[in-house]
Design a protein around this motif. Structure first.
Motif, PDB file in Angstrom:
ATOM      1  N   GLY A   1       0.811  -1.206   0.000  1.00 36.80           N
ATOM      2  CA  GLY A   1       0.000   0.000   0.000  1.00 36.80           C
ATOM      3  C   GLY A   1       0.841   1.251   0.000  1.00 36.80           C
ATOM      4  O   GLY A   1       1.989   1.259  -0.445  1.00 36.80           O
ATOM      5  N   GLY A   2       0.251   2.350   0.526  1.00 35.75           N
ATOM      6  CA  GLY A   2       0.916   3.650   0.496  1.00 35.75           C
ATOM      7  C   GLY A   2       2.211   3.697   1.279  1.00 35.75           C
ATOM      8  O   GLY A   2       3.181   4.336   0.854  1.00 35.75           O
ATOM      9  N   ILE A   3       2.249   3.054   2.430  1.00 35.47           N
ATOM     10  CA  ILE A   3       3.464   3.001   3.246  1.00 35.47           C
ATOM     11  C   ILE A   3       3.954   1.558   3.248  1.00 35.47           C
ATOM     12  O   ILE A   3       3.309   0.675   3.809  1.00 35.47           O
ATOM     13  N   ARG A   4       5.091   1.330   2.639  1.00 33.07           N
ATOM     14  CA  ARG A   4       5.627  -0.033   2.534  1.00 33.07           C
ATOM     15  C   ARG A   4       6.662  -0.268   3.624  1.00 33.07           C
ATOM     16  O   ARG A   4       7.425   0.629   3.976  1.00 33.07           O
ATOM     17  N   HIS A   5       6.642  -1.473   4.112  1.00 36.83           N
ATOM     18  CA  HIS A   5       7.577  -1.822   5.183  1.00 36.83           C
ATOM     19  C   HIS A   5       7.728  -3.331   5.187  1.00 36.83           C
ATOM     20  O   HIS A   5       6.757  -4.071   5.031  1.00 36.83           O
ATOM     21  N   ALA A   6       8.951  -3.820   5.334  1.00 39.47           N
ATOM     22  CA  ALA A   6       9.188  -5.265   5.318  1.00 39.47           C
ATOM     23  C   ALA A   6      10.326  -5.613   6.265  1.00 39.47           C
ATOM     24  O   ALA A   6      11.228  -4.797   6.505  1.00 39.47           O
ATOM     25  N   PHE A   7      10.262  -6.818   6.809  1.00 35.01           N
ATOM     26  CA  PHE A   7      11.345  -7.310   7.652  1.00 35.01           C
ATOM     27  C   PHE A   7      11.306  -8.827   7.670  1.00 35.01           C
ATOM     28  O   PHE A   7      10.309  -9.451   7.285  1.00 35.01           O
ATOM     29  N   ALA A   8      12.401  -9.425   8.088  1.00 28.73           N
ATOM     30  CA  ALA A   8      12.510 -10.877   8.191  1.00 28.73           C
ATOM     31  C   ALA A   8      13.419 -11.215   9.358  1.00 28.73           C
ATOM     32  O   ALA A   8      14.396 -10.508   9.622  1.00 28.73           O
ATOM     33  N   TYR A   9      13.083 -12.286  10.072  1.00 31.20           N
ATOM     34  CA  TYR A   9      13.937 -12.717  11.168  1.00 31.20           C
ATOM     35  C   TYR A   9      13.665 -14.187  11.474  1.00 31.20           C
ATOM     36  O   TYR A   9      12.688 -14.768  11.008  1.00 31.20           O
ATOM     37  N   GLY A  10      14.534 -14.788  12.253  1.00 26.02           N
ATOM     38  CA  GLY A  10      14.387 -16.180  12.640  1.00 26.02           C
ATOM     39  C   GLY A  10      13.624 -16.306  13.943  1.00 26.02           C
ATOM     40  O   GLY A  10      13.817 -15.518  14.870  1.00 26.02           O
ATOM     41  N   VAL A  11      12.741 -17.290  14.026  1.00 25.48           N
ATOM     42  CA  VAL A  11      11.925 -17.550  15.210  1.00 25.48           C
ATOM     43  C   VAL A  11      11.881 -19.054  15.445  1.00 25.48           C
ATOM     44  O   VAL A  11      11.780 -19.830  14.497  1.00 25.48           O
ATOM     45  N   ASP A  12      11.938 -19.450  16.700  1.00 29.59           N
ATOM     46  CA  ASP A  12      11.898 -20.871  17.036  1.00 29.59           C
ATOM     47  C   ASP A  12      10.489 -21.293  17.443  1.00 29.59           C
ATOM     48  O   ASP A  12       9.935 -20.790  18.425  1.00 29.59           O
ATOM     49  N   TYR A  13       9.917 -22.202  16.668  1.00 31.78           N
ATOM     50  CA  TYR A  13       8.637 -22.817  16.987  1.00 31.78           C
ATOM     51  C   TYR A  13       8.873 -24.254  17.451  1.00 31.78           C
ATOM     52  O   TYR A  13       9.870 -24.884  17.091  1.00 31.78           O
ATOM     53  N   LEU A  14       7.903 -24.768  18.210  1.00 28.40           N
ATOM     54  CA  LEU A  14       7.850 -26.187  18.545  1.00 28.40           C
ATOM     55  C   LEU A  14       6.522 -26.739  18.049  1.00 28.40           C
ATOM     56  O   LEU A  14       5.488 -26.054  18.093  1.00 28.40           O
ATOM     57  N   LEU A  15       6.541 -27.981  17.567  1.00 27.33           N
ATOM     58  CA  LEU A  15       5.332 -28.683  17.161  1.00 27.33           C
ATOM     59  C   LEU A  15       5.188 -29.916  18.034  1.00 27.33           C
ATOM     60  O   LEU A  15       6.116 -30.736  18.118  1.00 27.33           O
ATOM     61  N   LEU A  16       4.031 -30.048  18.682  1.00 24.45           N
ATOM     62  CA  LEU A  16       3.855 -31.132  19.653  1.00 24.45           C
ATOM     63  C   LEU A  16       2.379 -31.414  19.876  1.00 24.45           C
ATOM     64  O   LEU A  16       1.513 -30.609  19.520  1.00 24.45           O
ATOM     65  N   ASP A  17       2.112 -32.567  20.461  1.00 25.54           N
ATOM     66  CA  ASP A  17       0.802 -32.900  21.014  1.00 25.54           C
ATOM     67  C   ASP A  17       0.880 -32.516  22.485  1.00 25.54           C
ATOM     68  O   ASP A  17       1.590 -33.163  23.271  1.00 25.54           O
ATOM     69  N   PRO A  18       0.186 -31.459  22.914  1.00 26.55           N
ATOM     70  CA  PRO A  18       0.385 -30.962  24.283  1.00 26.55           C
ATOM     71  C   PRO A  18       0.153 -32.002  25.367  1.00 26.55           C
ATOM     72  O   PRO A  18       0.819 -31.974  26.416  1.00 26.55           O
ATOM     73  N   ASP A  19      -0.795 -32.923  25.161  1.00 27.36           N
ATOM     74  CA  ASP A  19      -1.118 -33.898  26.195  1.00 27.36           C
ATOM     75  C   ASP A  19      -0.162 -35.081  26.229  1.00 27.36           C
ATOM     76  O   ASP A  19      -0.168 -35.858  27.186  1.00 27.36           O
ATOM     77  N   ARG A  20       0.668 -35.239  25.189  1.00 32.17           N
ATOM     78  CA  ARG A  20       1.549 -36.399  25.124  1.00 32.17           C
ATOM     79  C   ARG A  20       3.032 -36.039  25.066  1.00 32.17           C
ATOM     80  O   ARG A  20       3.877 -36.924  25.182  1.00 32.17           O
ATOM     81  N   ALA A  21       3.350 -34.785  24.896  1.00 35.45           N
ATOM     82  CA  ALA A  21       4.748 -34.375  24.724  1.00 35.45           C
ATOM     83  C   ALA A  21       5.590 -34.777  25.924  1.00 35.45           C
ATOM     84  O   ALA A  21       5.233 -34.488  27.073  1.00 35.45           O
ATOM     85  N   ARG A  22       6.684 -35.447  25.655  1.00 33.49           N
ATOM     86  CA  ARG A  22       7.572 -35.891  26.723  1.00 33.49           C
ATOM     87  C   ARG A  22       8.499 -34.745  27.146  1.00 33.49           C
ATOM     88  O   ARG A  22       9.113 -34.087  26.287  1.00 33.49           O
ATOM     89  N   PRO A  23       8.606 -34.500  28.447  1.00 37.41           N
ATOM     90  CA  PRO A  23       9.577 -33.494  28.889  1.00 37.41           C
ATOM     91  C   PRO A  23      10.991 -33.946  28.595  1.00 37.41           C
ATOM     92  O   PRO A  23      11.252 -35.145  28.446  1.00 37.41           O
TER      93      PRO A  23
END
Length: 258
Positions: free
Chosen positions: A27-49
């Motif tokens: 649009g009228g004001i353009r802005h962009a950025f990129a960075y690294g982020v750490d996600y986890l994927l799990l089954d909350p009720d079964r995830a082993r500590p």
């Protein structure tokens, strides 16, 4: 990883996704950025500590049920997601969660994703969106009859929730999901006439071993704390570019847009 994604998560596996996240404003004001982020994927009720990761306990990285599913800060975790899926007519699925976890007790996650899986088939997604004003709203995405969501498929939802104070409460979200044992790629394209935003994340999945988790903390120190700092830093940059500030509207009455 030869087993299906559902089987891995039901077996208690926690997967690490070092994602590349991009945002590009149109649009009228353009802005962009990129960075690294750490996600986890799990089954909350079964995830082993494991070393450096716990559920409902303090650790370097942690998942607390109250952070997700339902009212912000008072969530019910996977039980809430199963209820939402069942209310839409989807049962007998593996419910998984893709999150930015707590880091040394601190939590903020702009968007988390609840996944409804059967084997390697993705049948529905709840995009759980949090803003920096303490509010939350979720979008339930699926095909008619819960046909599997393929990587090229586009799912839409009307914008119903205030996220950025520099954007109007208008437009449509266009979601794309590609999730497998190899990795994940998600895009969210908000369209509001000639204005809008394109947000993407992608990365490879691997077991969240202690060394991987420690490496993530060293490579991207601060975890969720770093993410909130980056959000405010880019808000300042937008303000300096002349973006207008929109006052905070009331949140939507319904918890989930379907």
């Amino acid at each position: 990883m030869s087993a299906s994604l559902s089987a891995l998560l039901q077996g208690g596996e926690v997967l690490h996704l070092p994602a590349r996240v991009t945002h590009a404003r149109r649009g009228g004001i353009r802005h962009a950025f990129a960075y690294g982020v750490d996600y986890l994927l799990l089954d909350p009720d079964r995830a082993r500590p494991r070393t450096f990761f716990s559920r409902n306990r303090f650790n370097l990285f942690a998942l607390h049920d109250r952070d997700h599913g339902g009212p912000r800060g008072a969530g019910d975790g996977a039980a809430w997601a199963r209820k939402v899926f069942a209310g839409a007519g989807l049962t007998e699925v593996t419910v998984a969660l893709m999150i930015q976890p707590r880091f040394l007790g601190y939590w903020f996650c702009p968007v988390s994703f609840w996944l409804a899986l059967r084997g390697d088939r993705l049948l529905a997604v709840i995009a759980e969106v949090n803003n920096t004003f303490g509010q939350r709203h979720s979008y339930l995405c699926h095909h008619a009859g819960f046909a599997p969501i393929a990587p090229g498929d586009e799912l839409t939802a009307t914008k119903a929730f205030h996220v950025s104070p520099f954007q109007d409460m208008r437009g449509t979200y266009h979601f794309r999901f590609a999730i497998s044992t190899a990795g994940a790629a998600i895009s969210i394209h908000q369209i509001d006439g000639k204005e809008g935003l394109i947000a993407t994340m992608h990365g490879a999945l691997a077991p969240a071993t202690p060394m991987r988790l420690l490496g993530a903390a060293l490579k991207r120190p601060g975890g969720a704390m770093r993410v909130i700092v980056l959000i405010y830093w880019n808000a300042l940059r937008l303000k300096l570019k002349g973006a207008g500030y929109r006052p905070l509207p009331s949140p939507p009455d319904q918890e989930v847009s379907r």
